[in-house]
Design an enzyme around this catalytic site. Structure first.
Site, PDB file in Angstrom:
ATOM      1  N   HIS A  61     -14.051   7.517  -0.975  1.00 40.64           N
ATOM      2  CA  HIS A  61     -12.946   6.618  -1.339  1.00 40.64           C
ATOM      3  C   HIS A  61     -13.368   5.598  -2.394  1.00 40.64           C
ATOM      4  CE1 HIS A  61      -9.491   4.001  -1.149  1.00 40.64           C
ATOM      5  NE2 HIS A  61     -10.217   3.017  -0.642  1.00 40.64           N
ATOM      6  N   HIS A  85     -15.695  -2.572  -2.451  1.00 40.06           N
ATOM      7  CA  HIS A  85     -14.510  -3.307  -2.006  1.00 40.06           C
ATOM      8  C   HIS A  85     -14.259  -3.233  -0.500  1.00 40.06           C
ATOM      9  CE1 HIS A  85     -12.433   0.641  -2.265  1.00 40.06           C
ATOM     10  NE2 HIS A  85     -11.558   0.123  -1.432  1.00 40.06           N
ATOM     11  N   GLU A  89     -15.356  -5.547   4.802  1.00 39.37           N
ATOM     12  CA  GLU A  89     -14.328  -5.277   5.804  1.00 39.37           C
ATOM     13  C   GLU A  89     -14.785  -4.270   6.854  1.00 39.37           C
ATOM     14  OE1 GLU A  89      -9.819  -3.416   5.801  1.00 39.37           O
ATOM     15  OE2 GLU A  89     -10.543  -4.467   4.037  1.00 39.37           O
ATOM     16  N   ASP A  90     -15.525  -3.238   6.436  1.00 40.83           N
ATOM     17  CA  ASP A  90     -15.825  -2.114   7.327  1.00 40.83           C
ATOM     18  C   ASP A  90     -17.291  -1.993   7.715  1.00 40.83           C
ATOM     19  OD1 ASP A  90     -13.174  -1.457   7.159  1.00 40.83           O
ATOM     20  OD2 ASP A  90     -13.437   0.010   5.569  1.00 40.83           O
TER      21      ASP A  90
END
Length: 739
Positions: A61, A85, A89-90
């Site tokens: 991704h 990016h 977050e992950d």
């Protein structure tokens, strides 16, 4: 910032990264390949073991997002941030500090800008509550992103590339998620791409969302386009040959001339909105001519008009007057070689780059560093982003305002300095004023359009030059809500009048608190400072700042005694736990069974009119059974201070009966509004017990009405429908005041 970017020797560069770096080297020799390679290495480690819904490794991704951005010819920092990016977050492997120390402050800001806000999981809620929570989360994440974008437009460029790849791989998700993401894409992200001028992304996002939301219509339009393709291609080729001969005769060098496809969603929109058949969509045929210089654009225009009969009413010069997002091109329509309408676009190479890449084209490369072109157009867009992100908007209102102002048909008007603004079609000088700055809207007293004084409700036309007349003591009128077009202006006007009421309530609340402190012999100033009130607001439902606490007291929604106790740090003693069970007598009246005593009559308090679903307590009266109150009732605060042992927790589930609830609607005074509200009651099968209308001097009206509802879910459905009317300023559920 680290300059080493060292990678272990046994690491092999993947083929997709190798291809991306090769493209970069071809674009520009000074690309920081080592930094970009190391960013991929960090992302690969961060996402190790993670997979997407399709089953492919997650790293596919970010590399796909980076490839999309390389095609836009963005700078190195944007490519690095695209690869990283989702890291914050992950993954917990790398921190914000690591990203800043390794890649620099700008990259850290870009990564943080596209990182979603973290929320607690939604557990044990109803479908309606889940939907509301999801809307709130979407709104707050987008609000955060728009604020970050106002500081650096590259944030949204990365987010659009991220959304484009997600839309390209949407099939791997469950159907309900596909619909939610596609709707959000069509309502918010495709219009944002248009506002930033990135047409290359806009049309792809629209067509992919169209395919997900309307698969049957998508296939139908696809088949219609394919069926007529050969005929259209033959007509375009004939037109191209004719024009090339004319250009050669004039000695004009053409960089490129080719057909431009009309996108599927654009065709579908024209067919549905204008009610035309596919055969009547005449601008399916389009040519794009790219020349070397600005002067060549006008020479080429003369050649086109000499070769084919042109249609003067359908000529637009966006070179002389560019669109707000920087778009420049000449648009003209002519009668083609076979009698069909043919749209022709003429632009220079640089104009074409800006048209395709939009705001991303404003990053230039000087001595190896990217610099932002701070044009007045970008400054105006930045101001609008900040106003869109206004924290005063609720989640629903915020999303509605952004999508309405982004997605509506537009009219292009000019400031006296020549800056162009895009506004929703049929906008007025009031919309224009609020678009530039809220202060200009709030102090507007008049306007000149093309040098002439005009009434404020006058609708603006393309090309109008608007000059505002402001006075420091000017104030908005509620009458403006009848003609303003933009959701942004409407929201600002309504907020202004809400603040007026709130300020009056806050002043009244402060006076009540001061009197309460005085009765206790306490100096009020040490407790009523902004810092202490703001801290208390965090603990109170529906309050964000200290002024909200004061307004709640002044409006009678909470008692001065309870607020004083909280400010002093006193907590009313909790009542002893007691098991409460509800049963029904033969007559159907609710009764209470508690502590072995049964058949205690329950009464519903008139002061706060509780209903099933409310947070309620039972107050054990002297000789009148148990009185049920809402927990927010001012009388409950008094009982907890004076007789806490008489207050018991109480659960009141829906029981199918109807209960009267008093409401107050504050709205613009206009004919027909009461009829509109009555329609809502009829559609939701809600009985109206009483109605009282009071007209106020400031062109507003207060409508007090009592309706019968089954529970809080029923009440919320009715309330949400009423709040959707644009003339509604506030809808309040009335509460009694403390005794």
């Amino acid at each position: 910032m680290s300059t080493a970017f060292e990678i272990s020797h046994d690491w092999e560069e993947p083929e997709d990264l190798h291809a991306l770096l090769q493209t970069l080297r071809q674009q520009r020799h000074d690309a920081n390949v080592r930094m970009i390679r190391y960013a991929y290495f960090v992302a690969e480690n961060a996402h190790k073991g993670q997979s997407r819904a399709s089953g492919e490794p997650y790293i596919q991704h970010p590399i796909a997002v980076a490839r999309i951005l390389v095609d836009l010819q963005v700078d190195d920092e944007t490519i690095v941030a695209a690869l990283l990016h989702d890291v914050l977050e992950d993954s917990t492997l790398y921190s914000r500090e690591f990203i800043e120390n390794t890649f620099g402050e700008s990259v850290r800001h870009l990564v943080e800008g596209v990182t979603k806000l973290k929320f607690k999981p939604i557990v044990g809620e109803s479908d309606r509550q889940r939907a509301a929570a999801e809307t709130h989360r979407t709104a707050e994440t987008l609000r955060k992103m728009l604020l970050a974008m106002a500081k650096d437009f590259r944030v949204m460029v990365i987010k659009l590339a991220d959304r484009l790849h997600n839309m390209q791989t949407l099939d791997a998700l469950p159907e309900h998620k596909q619909i939610r993401i596609a709707t959000e894409t069509l309502d918010v992200y495709a219009p944002l791409a248009a506002r930033l001028g990135i047409w290359q992304m806009k049309w792809q996002l629209e067509d992919l969302a169209f395919k997900a939301l309307h698969p049957a219509e998508f296939q139908r339009v696809t088949d219609l386009v394919a069926k007529s393709r050969s005929q259209r291609e033959a007509e375009l080729e004939e037109a191209i040959v004719t024009l090339k001969d004319h250009f050669e005769a004039r000695g004009l060098k053409i960089a490129d001339i080719k057909g431009r496809p009309k996108h599927l969603f654009s065709i579908f929109n024209k067919m549905t909105k204008q009610g035309v058949r596919f055969e009547e969509v005449y601008d399916l045929l389009a040519l794009r001519i790219i020349v070397e210089s600005l002067n060549d654009c006008y020479v080429a225009l003369g050649v086109v008009h000499a070769a084919f009969a042109h249609m003067p009413a359908l000529f637009y010069d966006y070179i002389g007057r560019p669109k707000p997002n920087g778009y420049q091109s000449i648009h003209t329509k002519v009668v083609g070689p076979r009698g069909q309408t043919l749209e022709v676009q003429i632009r220079s190479r640089e104009m074409h780059r800006v048209a395709e890449h939009g705001v991303a084209a404003h990053w230039t490369y000087k001595e190896g560093r990217g610099s932002i072109d701070e044009t007045s157009r970008l400054s105006i867009l930045r101001q609008q982003l900040l106003e869109w992100s206004d924290a005063e908007h609720s989640g629903n209102e915020f999303l509605r305002n952004v999508s309405t102002d982004l997605f509506s048909e537009q009219v292009f008007v000019f400031t006296p300095k020549g800056d162009v603004l895009d506004l929703p079609k049929d906008s007025t000088a009031v919309d224009f004023a609020f678009r530039i700055h809220t202060r200009l809207g709030l102090t507007l007293v008049g306007a000149r359009v093309n040098g002439m004084l005009v009434p404020l409700p006058t609708k603006l036309q393309n090309g109008d030059v608007v000059e505002l007349i402001n006075r420091s003591n000017g104030t908005p009128s509620l009458h403006w809500l009848e003609f303003v077009k933009s959701a942004h202006a409407r929201s600002k006007i309504k907020n202004h009048f809400r603040r007026l009421t709130r300020d009056e309530d806050a002043q009244r609340g402060r006076e009540q608190l001061e009197r309460e402190f005085k009765s206790l012999g306490i100096e009020a100033r040490q407790y009523l400072g902004d810092d202490k009130l703001d801290k208390l607001a965090e603990q109170m439902e529906g309050c964000e700042r200290g002024i909200d606490v004061l307004a709640k007291v002044g409006a009678g929604l909470t008692s001065a005694q309870s607020v004083v106790s909280k400010l002093r740090g006193q907590t009313p003693p909790a009542p002893p736990p007691r098991q409460i069970e509800v049963s029904r007598s033969r007559e159907g009246k609710p009764t209470l069974i508690t502590s072995g005593v049964s058949n205690v009559l329950i009464n519903r308090a008139k002061c706060c009119a509780p209903i099933p679903g409310d947070d309620v307590v039972g107050y054990i009266t002297r000789g009148r059974g148990v009185m049920i109150h809402r927990k927010s009732c001012p009388n409950v605060d008094n009982y907890l201070l004076t007789e806490p042992e008489r207050v018991q927790d109480y659960a009141w589930p829906p029981d199918g009966q109807a209960y009267a609830v008093p409401l107050r609607l504050t709205c613009v005074d206009r004919a027909g509004l009461l009829m509109d509200v009555s329609t809502v009651f009829g559609e939701s099968k809600t009985n109206v017990v009483s109605v009282r209308v009071k007209t106020l001097p400031n062109q507003t009206a207060e409508i007090d009405f009592t309706i019968e509802v089954r529970d809080t879910d029923h009440l919320d459905i009715v309330s949400d429908k009423i709040k959707n009317f644009p003339d509604v300023m506030a809808l309040t559920r009335l509460l009694g005041r403390s005794k």
